[in-house]
Every structure is written in C-alpha cells, then in structure tokens.
Motif scaffolding. Structure first.
Motif, PDB file in Angstrom:
ATOM      1  N   PRO A 223       0.820  -1.231   0.000  1.00 27.35           N
ATOM      2  CA  PRO A 223       0.000   0.000   0.000  1.00 27.35           C
ATOM      3  C   PRO A 223       0.844   1.267   0.000  1.00 27.35           C
ATOM      4  O   PRO A 223       0.485   2.251  -0.663  1.00 27.35           O
ATOM      5  CB  PRO A 223      -0.806  -0.130   1.291  1.00 27.35           C
ATOM      6  N   ILE A 224       1.974   1.251   0.717  1.00 27.62           N
ATOM      7  CA  ILE A 224       2.845   2.418   0.733  1.00 27.62           C
ATOM      8  C   ILE A 224       3.395   2.693  -0.661  1.00 27.62           C
ATOM      9  O   ILE A 224       3.488   3.846  -1.121  1.00 27.62           O
ATOM     10  CB  ILE A 224       3.988   2.218   1.743  1.00 27.62           C
ATOM     11  N   THR A 225       3.769   1.627  -1.366  1.00 29.19           N
ATOM     12  CA  THR A 225       4.280   1.792  -2.724  1.00 29.19           C
ATOM     13  C   THR A 225       3.202   2.351  -3.646  1.00 29.19           C
ATOM     14  O   THR A 225       3.466   3.226  -4.494  1.00 29.19           O
ATOM     15  CB  THR A 225       4.786   0.444  -3.255  1.00 29.19           C
ATOM     16  N   VAL A 226       1.959   1.878  -3.511  1.00 34.40           N
ATOM     17  CA  VAL A 226       0.850   2.375  -4.337  1.00 34.40           C
ATOM     18  C   VAL A 226       0.590   3.855  -4.050  1.00 34.40           C
ATOM     19  O   VAL A 226       0.414   4.676  -4.975  1.00 34.40           O
ATOM     20  CB  VAL A 226      -0.412   1.532  -4.082  1.00 34.40           C
ATOM     21  N   ILE A 227       0.608   4.214  -2.773  1.00 30.24           N
ATOM     22  CA  ILE A 227       0.371   5.623  -2.408  1.00 30.24           C
ATOM     23  C   ILE A 227       1.489   6.504  -2.943  1.00 30.24           C
ATOM     24  O   ILE A 227       1.250   7.599  -3.464  1.00 30.24           O
ATOM     25  CB  ILE A 227       0.254   5.745  -0.874  1.00 30.24           C
ATOM     26  N   THR A 228       2.728   6.031  -2.814  1.00 36.10           N
ATOM     27  CA  THR A 228       3.863   6.821  -3.315  1.00 36.10           C
ATOM     28  C   THR A 228       3.759   7.029  -4.821  1.00 36.10           C
ATOM     29  O   THR A 228       4.009   8.139  -5.341  1.00 36.10           O
ATOM     30  CB  THR A 228       5.184   6.109  -2.971  1.00 36.10           C
ATOM     31  N   GLY A 229       3.375   5.985  -5.553  1.00 35.65           N
ATOM     32  CA  GLY A 229       3.205   6.135  -6.996  1.00 35.65           C
ATOM     33  C   GLY A 229       2.091   7.102  -7.359  1.00 35.65           C
ATOM     34  O   GLY A 229       2.228   7.919  -8.290  1.00 35.65           O
ATOM     35  N   ALA A 230       1.002   7.047  -6.619  1.00 38.84           N
ATOM     36  CA  ALA A 230      -0.107   7.968  -6.878  1.00 38.84           C
ATOM     37  C   ALA A 230       0.285   9.407  -6.591  1.00 38.84           C
ATOM     38  O   ALA A 230      -0.096  10.334  -7.328  1.00 38.84           O
ATOM     39  CB  ALA A 230      -1.309   7.566  -6.028  1.00 38.84           C
ATOM     40  N   LEU A 231       1.077   9.617  -5.550  1.00 37.52           N
ATOM     41  CA  LEU A 231       1.533  10.967  -5.228  1.00 37.52           C
ATOM     42  C   LEU A 231       2.459  11.513  -6.313  1.00 37.52           C
ATOM     43  O   LEU A 231       2.434  12.706  -6.638  1.00 37.52           O
ATOM     44  CB  LEU A 231       2.239  10.971  -3.871  1.00 37.52           C
ATOM     45  N   GLU A 232       3.303  10.639  -6.863  1.00 42.92           N
ATOM     46  CA  GLU A 232       4.184  11.087  -7.942  1.00 42.92           C
ATOM     47  C   GLU A 232       3.382  11.499  -9.174  1.00 42.92           C
ATOM     48  O   GLU A 232       3.741  12.460  -9.876  1.00 42.92           O
ATOM     49  CB  GLU A 232       5.165   9.970  -8.292  1.00 42.92           C
ATOM     50  N   LEU A 233       2.305  10.777  -9.444  1.00 40.76           N
ATOM     51  CA  LEU A 233       1.451  11.178 -10.572  1.00 40.76           C
ATOM     52  C   LEU A 233       0.748  12.498 -10.283  1.00 40.76           C
ATOM     53  O   LEU A 233       0.600  13.347 -11.186  1.00 40.76           O
ATOM     54  CB  LEU A 233       0.419  10.072 -10.845  1.00 40.76           C
ATOM     55  N   LEU A 234       0.341  12.702  -9.042  1.00 42.37           N
ATOM     56  CA  LEU A 234      -0.324  13.955  -8.698  1.00 42.37           C
ATOM     57  C   LEU A 234       0.626  15.142  -8.817  1.00 42.37           C
ATOM     58  O   LEU A 234       0.211  16.253  -9.157  1.00 42.37           O
ATOM     59  CB  LEU A 234      -0.882  13.878  -7.272  1.00 42.37           C
ATOM     60  N   GLU A 235       1.916  14.919  -8.516  1.00 42.46           N
ATOM     61  CA  GLU A 235       2.885  16.014  -8.623  1.00 42.46           C
ATOM     62  C   GLU A 235       2.999  16.543 -10.053  1.00 42.46           C
ATOM     63  O   GLU A 235       3.352  17.712 -10.277  1.00 42.46           O
ATOM     64  CB  GLU A 235       4.256  15.537  -8.130  1.00 42.46           C
ATOM     65  N   GLN A 236       2.712  15.680 -11.026  1.00 46.74           N
ATOM     66  CA  GLN A 236       2.802  16.085 -12.416  1.00 46.74           C
ATOM     67  C   GLN A 236       1.562  16.841 -12.895  1.00 46.74           C
ATOM     68  O   GLN A 236       1.539  17.377 -14.013  1.00 46.74           O
ATOM     69  CB  GLN A 236       3.023  14.856 -13.305  1.00 46.74           C
ATOM     70  N   SER A 237       0.548  16.906 -12.037  1.00 42.55           N
ATOM     71  CA  SER A 237      -0.685  17.610 -12.406  1.00 42.55           C
ATOM     72  C   SER A 237      -0.544  19.094 -12.089  1.00 42.55           C
ATOM     73  O   SER A 237       0.363  19.514 -11.363  1.00 42.55           O
ATOM     74  CB  SER A 237      -1.872  17.008 -11.645  1.00 42.55           C
ATOM     75  N   ASP A 238      -1.464  19.871 -12.620  1.00 40.93           N
ATOM     76  CA  ASP A 238      -1.483  21.312 -12.365  1.00 40.93           C
ATOM     77  C   ASP A 238      -2.235  21.553 -11.065  1.00 40.93           C
ATOM     78  O   ASP A 238      -3.478  21.526 -11.038  1.00 40.93           O
ATOM     79  CB  ASP A 238      -2.152  22.040 -13.536  1.00 40.93           C
ATOM     80  N   LEU A 239      -1.476  21.758  -9.969  1.00 39.81           N
ATOM     81  CA  LEU A 239      -2.077  21.877  -8.643  1.00 39.81           C
ATOM     82  C   LEU A 239      -1.954  23.302  -8.146  1.00 39.81           C
ATOM     83  O   LEU A 239      -1.000  24.029  -8.482  1.00 39.81           O
ATOM     84  CB  LEU A 239      -1.391  20.931  -7.646  1.00 39.81           C
ATOM     85  N   SER A 240      -2.892  23.687  -7.302  1.00 41.32           N
ATOM     86  CA  SER A 240      -2.847  24.998  -6.668  1.00 41.32           C
ATOM     87  C   SER A 240      -1.845  24.967  -5.518  1.00 41.32           C
ATOM     88  O   SER A 240      -1.463  23.885  -5.046  1.00 41.32           O
ATOM     89  CB  SER A 240      -4.230  25.369  -6.145  1.00 41.32           C
ATOM     90  N   PRO A 241      -1.401  26.115  -5.058  1.00 39.54           N
ATOM     91  CA  PRO A 241      -0.457  26.133  -3.920  1.00 39.54           C
ATOM     92  C   PRO A 241      -0.983  25.393  -2.708  1.00 39.54           C
ATOM     93  O   PRO A 241      -0.215  24.701  -2.015  1.00 39.54           O
ATOM     94  CB  PRO A 241      -0.283  27.623  -3.652  1.00 39.54           C
ATOM     95  N   ASN A 242      -2.268  25.508  -2.416  1.00 41.37           N
ATOM     96  CA  ASN A 242      -2.824  24.781  -1.258  1.00 41.37           C
ATOM     97  C   ASN A 242      -2.782  23.283  -1.488  1.00 41.37           C
ATOM     98  O   ASN A 242      -2.521  22.507  -0.559  1.00 41.37           O
ATOM     99  CB  ASN A 242      -4.249  25.243  -1.004  1.00 41.37           C
ATOM    100  N   ASP A 243      -3.055  22.878  -2.731  1.00 45.27           N
ATOM    101  CA  ASP A 243      -2.998  21.447  -3.036  1.00 45.27           C
ATOM    102  C   ASP A 243      -1.568  20.927  -2.920  1.00 45.27           C
ATOM    103  O   ASP A 243      -1.333  19.786  -2.476  1.00 45.27           O
ATOM    104  CB  ASP A 243      -3.538  21.190  -4.443  1.00 45.27           C
ATOM    105  N   VAL A 244      -0.588  21.731  -3.320  1.00 46.80           N
ATOM    106  CA  VAL A 244       0.820  21.322  -3.211  1.00 46.80           C
ATOM    107  C   VAL A 244       1.204  21.121  -1.747  1.00 46.80           C
ATOM    108  O   VAL A 244       1.895  20.162  -1.387  1.00 46.80           O
ATOM    109  CB  VAL A 244       1.728  22.359  -3.878  1.00 46.80           C
ATOM    110  N   LYS A 245       0.740  22.045  -0.873  1.00 41.60           N
ATOM    111  CA  LYS A 245       1.032  21.890   0.553  1.00 41.60           C
ATOM    112  C   LYS A 245       0.411  20.609   1.108  1.00 41.60           C
ATOM    113  O   LYS A 245       1.041  19.878   1.877  1.00 41.60           O
ATOM    114  CB  LYS A 245       0.518  23.101   1.314  1.00 41.60           C
ATOM    115  N   ALA A 246      -0.827  20.361   0.710  1.00 40.00           N
ATOM    116  CA  ALA A 246      -1.485  19.140   1.172  1.00 40.00           C
ATOM    117  C   ALA A 246      -0.771  17.903   0.648  1.00 40.00           C
ATOM    118  O   ALA A 246      -0.604  16.895   1.365  1.00 40.00           O
ATOM    119  CB  ALA A 246      -2.946  19.149   0.736  1.00 40.00           C
ATOM    120  N   LEU A 247      -0.329  17.977  -0.619  1.00 42.18           N
ATOM    121  CA  LEU A 247       0.384  16.842  -1.204  1.00 42.18           C
ATOM    122  C   LEU A 247       1.697  16.588  -0.475  1.00 42.18           C
ATOM    123  O   LEU A 247       2.069  15.435  -0.222  1.00 42.18           O
ATOM    124  CB  LEU A 247       0.648  17.117  -2.693  1.00 42.18           C
ATOM    125  N   ASN A 248       2.399  17.654  -0.111  1.00 45.58           N
ATOM    126  CA  ASN A 248       3.657  17.491   0.623  1.00 45.58           C
ATOM    127  C   ASN A 248       3.435  16.868   1.995  1.00 45.58           C
ATOM    128  O   ASN A 248       4.235  16.062   2.457  1.00 45.58           O
ATOM    129  CB  ASN A 248       4.354  18.839   0.752  1.00 45.58           C
TER     130      ASN A 248
END
Length: 410
Positions: A223-248
């Motif tokens: 599950p940790i590997t799946v979550i890490t992969g999903a987060l890497e895909l989200l980093e490539q999306s166009d996110l707002s500053p608040n979304d970037v903070k939440a992602l971090n």
C-alpha cells in the motif's frame, strides 16, 4: 527408565555405600582381632617349645613384697593401689590384688618377655593397618563415586542435552535430544517435559515471527508503494499552492509510515541475512536523516550545525542505524522551539552526538540527569535503545533544564 524418584535413588545410593563400608570395616576389625590373637598365641607356643621339656611359668603369685623380683621391690614398697601395671623396660605386667585375709596386698606377675612383639614388628603391624585403612577408604570413595554417578546420571544427561542446544537455531535433533520419555516419570522427567514444552513454544513463536515478517513485509509495503506512486502522478498535475502543501504533507506522512514499518520489521526479524555484520559509513546516513526531517524546521528560526570531526565506519545493520539516527534527528527538530539556538550534530570516531536546547535562559544551570529512553523525548527512543542492543551499540540520553544530548556510540 527409572521406577523410583531421584530423591529415593540418592537415598538408596547413600544407604548402599554406608552398608558396604560398614561390612568392610567390620571384616577388617574382625580380621585384625583374629590376627592379633593368633600372633600372641604363636609367641607363647614358640617360647614354650624353646624351653622344652620344662615349661615356663609366665604367671607367678607373690603374697609378700620381699618375694617379688628385685626389679619390683622398690615399687611395691610404695604401697600401690589395686589395679594393673605395666613395666615395659623389664617386660613385666603386674596385677595388685587384695589377699584372702584382707591384711595386705598380693601381686600377680606376668612375664611377657619374648611374647610381646618387638618394636620393628609393631611398625610392620602399623603399616599393615594403615594400608588396610587406605584401601578401604579408596574402596569407599570409588564405590560412592560409582553409585552416585549412577544415581544422578539422568540429571547429567539432561544438562548435557540442554547445554548443546542453541536456542536461536532449534532443530529436529534438538527436540529428539530432550524428549521427556527418555527420562522417566521422576523429577528429572518433569524438568525434561517442562523444557520440552518451553522449546516447543519458542519454536512456534519463531515460526510465527518468520511468517509474520515475511507476510507483513509484503502486505504493509505494497500500500505504501501504491500511495507513493499515486503521489508522484499527482505532482505532475497542475495543482494549486494549497494542493501542493497538502500533497507534501501526505508525502511526509507516507515517508514516516514507511520508516515506521521498516523500523518495526527490523526489530521483529530474528535474522536478517547477515546484514548485522555489514560495514557502512556514518556521514551519508546522517545527512539523509537531516534532509528527511528538515521540513520540521520550515517555520522555525533554527540552524543545524554539523561538526564532522571524523568520517567513521560502523559495523552493523545500516537500515537499523539510519532508523535510529532519523529518530534522534526528528526528536531534536520537533522538541526545539523557535529561536532557542542551534541544533548541533557532532560526528566523532566512535560516537554521534545530537544536541538541542530546550530552554533559552542561558543563566539557569541545572545538574544533568539521564533521561529514560522509554518516554519524555519521543516514543521512538525505546525503539532506538532496542536497535542499539541488537547491533552491539550503546545509546544514552542526557537531559537538563537547558540541553538534551542524545549519544549513540559504537
């Protein structure tokens, strides 16, 4: 297989030893008496044969002092009391008895010249008796050793079987070696059954631990590997500053969870493919831990001073070392408040020191105390202690009202 208890067998063994020794000593004393009696009779017969045809009169009675042998007259005039007297120099034995009329003393003289053994014979007899006593003592010691060895043989057998067993690597041969049915139903059998059950529980526990670590290593990391992969895909999306903070925050939480899982799996493993003997450098792992936990200082005006006095290499489990250092760095970053001075990390040849301030009042001095690793400065310090014990390192925490110093030495 024994029908009686160990206590009964030991008692029987002692009884047999005492009985056999008593019989042996009895025969020895009886033989000594018979030999002495025969020796005296032979001397009397020898003297009689030498004076044949006239027979010697060894016993003579005297009713007056004047009739006594000249060598006894002076002594008899001192009016000795009734009893038996021995005169070794003249080889006479004298008995003083009352006379029939009660008006004086009578003397019975026994001439033992030629009957008593010579001094050289006495030494030979003494040597013979000493030899007999020594032989009986040796017999008793040997017999007691044999009997007692037979009595306690099951205890020795069980102790030898247990001593040859390695608790960390139990085999089927070890279980056969301590089977309770080999030791009967006495006290040793009860002890053997208890040890056998204990080893069975240890084996079952080790098997469960191996199954758990092998399964948990996959089931928890996936599950940790799946979550890490999903987060890497989200980093490539166009996110707002608040979304970037939440992602971090999610990334940091995921990384913390991954570290925690690895930490507990590292502690749970009984063996780890010889990684506890690996040699690694300290500096890269310290830098990695600082980089991982630096986000904790994002809102604090704190500096991290790295004092590298040496570039040591440590022998042990590198992942365990990183987990321990990461925990110490995290605690220092979390428990140091804003504007409380710098955090110092010092690397020497044989130890790592992580120092942080907990009180900005530099004038207040307190006596340092050793803090408990189990609580007070992060729940992970107890785990750090266990990791150090597994790898042969040492960990201590020195705290006062001003500073906290975590020391990890190797």
């Amino acid at each position: 297989m024994y029908r009686h208890s160990l206590r009964t067998r030991v008692a029987i063994a002692f009884a047999l030893c005492v009985a056999v020794l008593s019989v042996a000593w009895g025969f020895a004393f009886f033989g000594s008496i018979k030999l002495t009696e025969d020796h005296v009779l032979q001397h009397q017969l020898q003297r009689a044969s030498e004076s044949y045809p006239s027979m010697p009169m060894n016993f003579r009675a005297y009713d007056e002092v004047g009739h006594l042998p000249e060598s006894l007259r002076e002594w008899a005039q001192s009016n000795p009391s009734e009893g038996l007297y021995e005169f070794e120099e003249i080889e006479l034995h004298v008995a003083v008895v009352p006379t029939d009329n009660g008006q004086g003393q009578g003397f019975v003289v026994f001439d033992v010249a030629g009957i008593e053994a010579a001094s050289s014979d006495d030494w030979w007899w003494l040597l013979f008796i000493a030899s007999a006593v020594g032989a009986l003592a040796a017999l008793g010691f040997g017999l007691g050793t044999i009997v007692m060895r037979k009595a306690v043989a099951p205890v020795v057998q069980l102790a030898s079987a247990v001593a040859d067993i390695d608790p960390e690597q139990l085999t089927a041969e070890d279980h056969r070696r301590i089977e309770a049915k080999r030791f009967g139903d006495d006290e040793v059998g009860v002890l053997a059954r208890t040890i056998e059950k204990t080893f069975e529980r240890i084996s079952a526990f080790v098997e469960r631990e191996r199954y758990f670590t092998s399964s948990a290593s996959h089931e928890l990391r996936t599950p940790i590997t799946v979550i890490t992969g999903a987060l890497e895909l989200l980093e490539q999306s166009d996110l707002s500053p608040n979304d970037v903070k939440a992602l971090n925050r999610v990334k940091r939480a995921t990384l913390d969870m991954k570290t925690t899982i690895e930490m507990f799996l590292c502690l749970a493993r009984e063996t780890d493919d010889g990684l506890y003997d690996e040699e690694f450098s300290v500096k890269p792992l310290v830098n990695k831990a600082i980089d991982q936990q630096r986000y904790l200082l994002s809102r604090k005006s704190l500096d991290v001073d790295i004092d590298e006095l040496a570039n040591p290499k440590v022998k042990g489990h590198p992942q365990a070392f990183f987990i321990a250092v990461n925990n110490l760095v995290r605690n220092a970053f979390e428990h140091t408040l804003n504007a409380q001075g710098s955090i110092t990390i010092r690397i020497t040849e044989h130890e790592l020191l992580v120092t942080n301030q907990v009180n900005s009042d530099a004038h207040e001095q307190q006596t340092p105390t050793v803090a408990s690793p189990s609580h007070g400065y992060g729940l992970g310090l107890g785990i750090v202690q266990r990791l150090c014990e597994r790898n042969g390192w040492s960990f201590s925490l020195l705290a006062d009202e001003k500073n906290v110093v975590a020391r990890l030495s190797w």
